[in-house]
Design a protein around this motif. Structure first.
Motif, PDB file in Angstrom:
ATOM      1  N   VAL A 204       0.754  -0.919   0.109  1.00  0.00           N
ATOM      2  CA  VAL A 204       0.071  -0.105   0.066  1.00  0.00           C
ATOM      3  C   VAL A 204       0.927   0.949  -0.137  1.00  0.00           C
ATOM      4  O   VAL A 204       2.188   1.116   1.009  1.00  0.00           O
ATOM      5  N   ARG A 205       0.608   2.252  -0.366  1.00  0.00           N
ATOM      6  CA  ARG A 205       1.239   4.092  -0.863  1.00  0.00           C
ATOM      7  C   ARG A 205       0.960   4.546   0.713  1.00  0.00           C
ATOM      8  O   ARG A 205      -0.505   4.398   0.996  1.00  0.00           O
ATOM      9  N   LEU A 206       1.893   4.521   0.865  1.00  0.00           N
ATOM     10  CA  LEU A 206       1.690   5.933   2.395  1.00  0.00           C
ATOM     11  C   LEU A 206       0.769   6.650   1.560  1.00  0.00           C
ATOM     12  O   LEU A 206       1.129   7.983   0.733  1.00  0.00           O
ATOM     13  N   PRO A 207       0.253   7.441   2.529  1.00  0.00           N
ATOM     14  CA  PRO A 207      -0.718   8.711   2.796  1.00  0.00           C
ATOM     15  C   PRO A 207       0.511   9.971   1.578  1.00  0.00           C
ATOM     16  O   PRO A 207       1.619  10.135   1.960  1.00  0.00           O
ATOM     17  N   SER A 208      -0.452  10.621   0.845  1.00  0.00           N
ATOM     18  CA  SER A 208       0.368  11.729  -0.027  1.00  0.00           C
ATOM     19  C   SER A 208       0.571  13.112   1.300  1.00  0.00           C
ATOM     20  O   SER A 208       1.881  13.096   0.426  1.00  0.00           O
ATOM     21  N   HIS A 209       0.387  13.056   1.884  1.00  0.00           N
ATOM     22  CA  HIS A 209       1.419  14.467   2.867  1.00  0.00           C
ATOM     23  C   HIS A 209       2.276  13.315   2.635  1.00  0.00           C
ATOM     24  O   HIS A 209       3.265  14.488   3.354  1.00  0.00           O
ATOM     25  N   VAL A 210       2.262  12.564   2.954  1.00  0.00           N
ATOM     26  CA  VAL A 210       4.034  11.570   3.339  1.00  0.00           C
ATOM     27  C   VAL A 210       5.282  11.275   2.329  1.00  0.00           C
ATOM     28  O   VAL A 210       5.832  12.079   1.885  1.00  0.00           O
ATOM     29  N   ASN A 211       4.146  10.950   1.107  1.00  0.00           N
ATOM     30  CA  ASN A 211       5.029  10.888  -0.496  1.00  0.00           C
ATOM     31  C   ASN A 211       4.327  12.456  -0.970  1.00  0.00           C
ATOM     32  O   ASN A 211       3.964  12.211  -2.055  1.00  0.00           O
ATOM     33  N   SER A 212       5.099  13.384  -0.631  1.00  0.00           N
ATOM     34  CA  SER A 212       5.402  14.629  -1.043  1.00  0.00           C
ATOM     35  C   SER A 212       6.221  15.298  -2.147  1.00  0.00           C
ATOM     36  O   SER A 212       7.034  14.255  -2.307  1.00  0.00           O
ATOM     37  N   GLY A 213       6.074  16.109  -2.249  1.00  0.00           N
ATOM     38  CA  GLY A 213       7.514  16.565  -3.718  1.00  0.00           C
ATOM     39  C   GLY A 213       6.847  15.892  -4.016  1.00  0.00           C
ATOM     40  O   GLY A 213       5.820  15.439  -4.394  1.00  0.00           O
ATOM     41  N   GLN A 214       8.191  16.574  -5.131  1.00  0.00           N
ATOM     42  CA  GLN A 214       8.482  15.547  -6.636  1.00  0.00           C
ATOM     43  C   GLN A 214       8.562  14.198  -6.767  1.00  0.00           C
ATOM     44  O   GLN A 214       7.950  13.956  -7.773  1.00  0.00           O
ATOM     45  N   SER A 215       9.370  13.888  -5.738  1.00  0.00           N
ATOM     46  CA  SER A 215       9.490  12.338  -6.035  1.00  0.00           C
ATOM     47  C   SER A 215      10.227  11.944  -4.445  1.00  0.00           C
ATOM     48  O   SER A 215      10.472  12.657  -3.865  1.00  0.00           O
ATOM     49  N   ARG A 216      10.166  10.610  -3.834  1.00  0.00           N
ATOM     50  CA  ARG A 216      10.531  10.357  -2.655  1.00  0.00           C
ATOM     51  C   ARG A 216      10.571   8.913  -2.908  1.00  0.00           C
ATOM     52  O   ARG A 216      10.321   8.134  -3.748  1.00  0.00           O
ATOM     53  N   TYR A 217      12.135   8.099  -2.072  1.00  0.00           N
ATOM     54  CA  TYR A 217      12.607   7.363  -2.000  1.00  0.00           C
ATOM     55  C   TYR A 217      13.954   7.438  -0.986  1.00  0.00           C
ATOM     56  O   TYR A 217      14.044   7.768  -0.577  1.00  0.00           O
ATOM     57  N   ASN A 218      14.158   5.629  -0.726  1.00  0.00           N
ATOM     58  CA  ASN A 218      14.916   5.370  -0.211  1.00  0.00           C
ATOM     59  C   ASN A 218      14.366   5.795   1.258  1.00  0.00           C
ATOM     60  O   ASN A 218      15.689   6.011   1.688  1.00  0.00           O
ATOM     61  N   ALA A 219      13.499   5.609   2.008  1.00  0.00           N
ATOM     62  CA  ALA A 219      13.287   5.471   3.259  1.00  0.00           C
ATOM     63  C   ALA A 219      13.620   4.558   4.344  1.00  0.00           C
ATOM     64  O   ALA A 219      13.505   3.136   4.114  1.00  0.00           O
TER      65      ALA A 219
END
Length: 337
Positions: A204-219
């Motif tokens: 499941v994709r984490l909420p959009s406010h966590v997946n913010s910005g233009q891209s995110r990775y390597n958490a």
């Protein structure tokens, strides 16, 4: 300039190069003395941070083994290396036996909190499924066996898919966090897959406010799932192209907005995208390709300067830094107020 007339950066580089000797590896808890200040410092200069392209870090729970990634020739060669603590100090880092084939990529080691499973990203062929050539980026896993690691196994569906999956991070209960990047897309999203009856569930994709910005990775996820450290590209409060942020999670699975970890961690350097926290939770390790501070710049260029800097950290290739995790305690307190 110092009193010898040699630029200060040359003196610094010479000291770092001297530390690279196997006999100089620190015999303590880490390969070099632990930082005392409140600002990030190079981790194990001349030993792990050497001037090569180093990124990613993982440790066994007992702290006896440290794994990290090395990249060369524009990603043509990548490997996971290891150093182990011996009776008389830390061993010189070597490429791990499972990561010595030059035909595929191995990166992003992750060891489960109980020390029994080793996850990593690889594009090696899944020979168990009949593949013979390198594929896309998938998450692989090995089991602890006889003090070492067993054969790598592709984690399979539903975690792996036709998309690229990478940078695994694991909680105490086995929940897996990772990045998924769809084919032909530069955008990554942080995903989560729960472990139920020994099987990973549909991510499941984490909420959009966590997946913010233009891209995110390597958490990186905390073992108790109380916080997530994630590199985010393209936020207005960024110090550079990509910065490290932290999101806190409560027991009802609510996430805070990402909070920038600030100038003690982030810089204007573009290559900051690989976080890790030590098993005891005391230190944040992170990759950065920052250059020496302004006061360490040379006053005059020379061949010796270029040769020394080429063989030393902070030469434009990423290095690994560390800082005490107390850096975000004030951030957490501020969110509660």
């Amino acid at each position: 300039m110092n009193r010898t007339g040699v630029p200060a950066i040359i003196v610094l580089i010479s000291l770092i190069s001297h530390c690279a000797s196997k006999d100089q590896i620190h015999p303590g808890r880490y390969p070099t003395p632990e930082p005392e200040g409140e600002h990030a410092e190079l981790f194990a200069p001349g030993i792990i941070s050497t001037g090569m392209y180093e990124r990613d870090l993982a440790m066994t729970p007992d702290g006896e083994e440290i794994y990290f990634s090395v990249v060369l020739a524009r990603n043509n060669y990548t490997a996971i290396m290891v150093t182990k603590r011996m009776k008389d100090g830390w061993a010189e880092p070597e490429v791990t036996s499972f990561s010595s084939n030059p035909e595929w990529w191995d990166l992003e080691p992750c060891i489960s909190p109980d020390g029994q499973r080793f996850f990593f990203m690889s594009n090696r062929p899944d020979t168990a499924s009949g593949d013979t050539t390198a594929g896309d980026e998938d998450i692989w896993v090995m089991e602890r066996k006889d003090g070492g690691w067993g054969m790598p196994q592709n984690l399979g569906e539903p975690v792996n898919s036709e998309a690229e999956e990478y940078f695994p991070s694991i909680t105490t209960d086995g929940t897996l966090y990772f990045t998924r990047q769809e084919p032909e897309s530069p955008v990554g999203f942080i995903m989560r897959s729960r472990l139920k009856d020994g099987e990973y569930q549909e991510p499941v994709r984490l909420p959009s406010h966590v997946n913010s910005g233009q891209s995110r990775y390597n958490a990186f996820i905390a073992p108790d799932e109380s916080y997530l450290i994630l590199p985010i590209y393209g936020r207005d409060d960024s110090y550079g192209a990509t910065d490290y942020y932290i999101c806190f999670r409560d027991t009802a699975d609510n996430w805070t907005e990402p909070v920038n970890l600030g100038p003690q961690v982030n810089s204007g350097a573009p290559g900051e995208y690989s976080p890790y926290v030590s098993p005891d939770g005391v230190y944040l390790f992170f990759m950065s390709d920052r250059l020496p501070a302004a006061g360490q710049q040379p006053t005059q260029l020379s061949r010796r300067f270029f040769e020394q800097m080429h063989r030393s950290p902070q030469n434009g290739n990423p290095d690994i830094y560390w800082i005490k995790t107390a850096v975000w305690e004030d951030l957490k307190t501020g969110l509660r107020e």
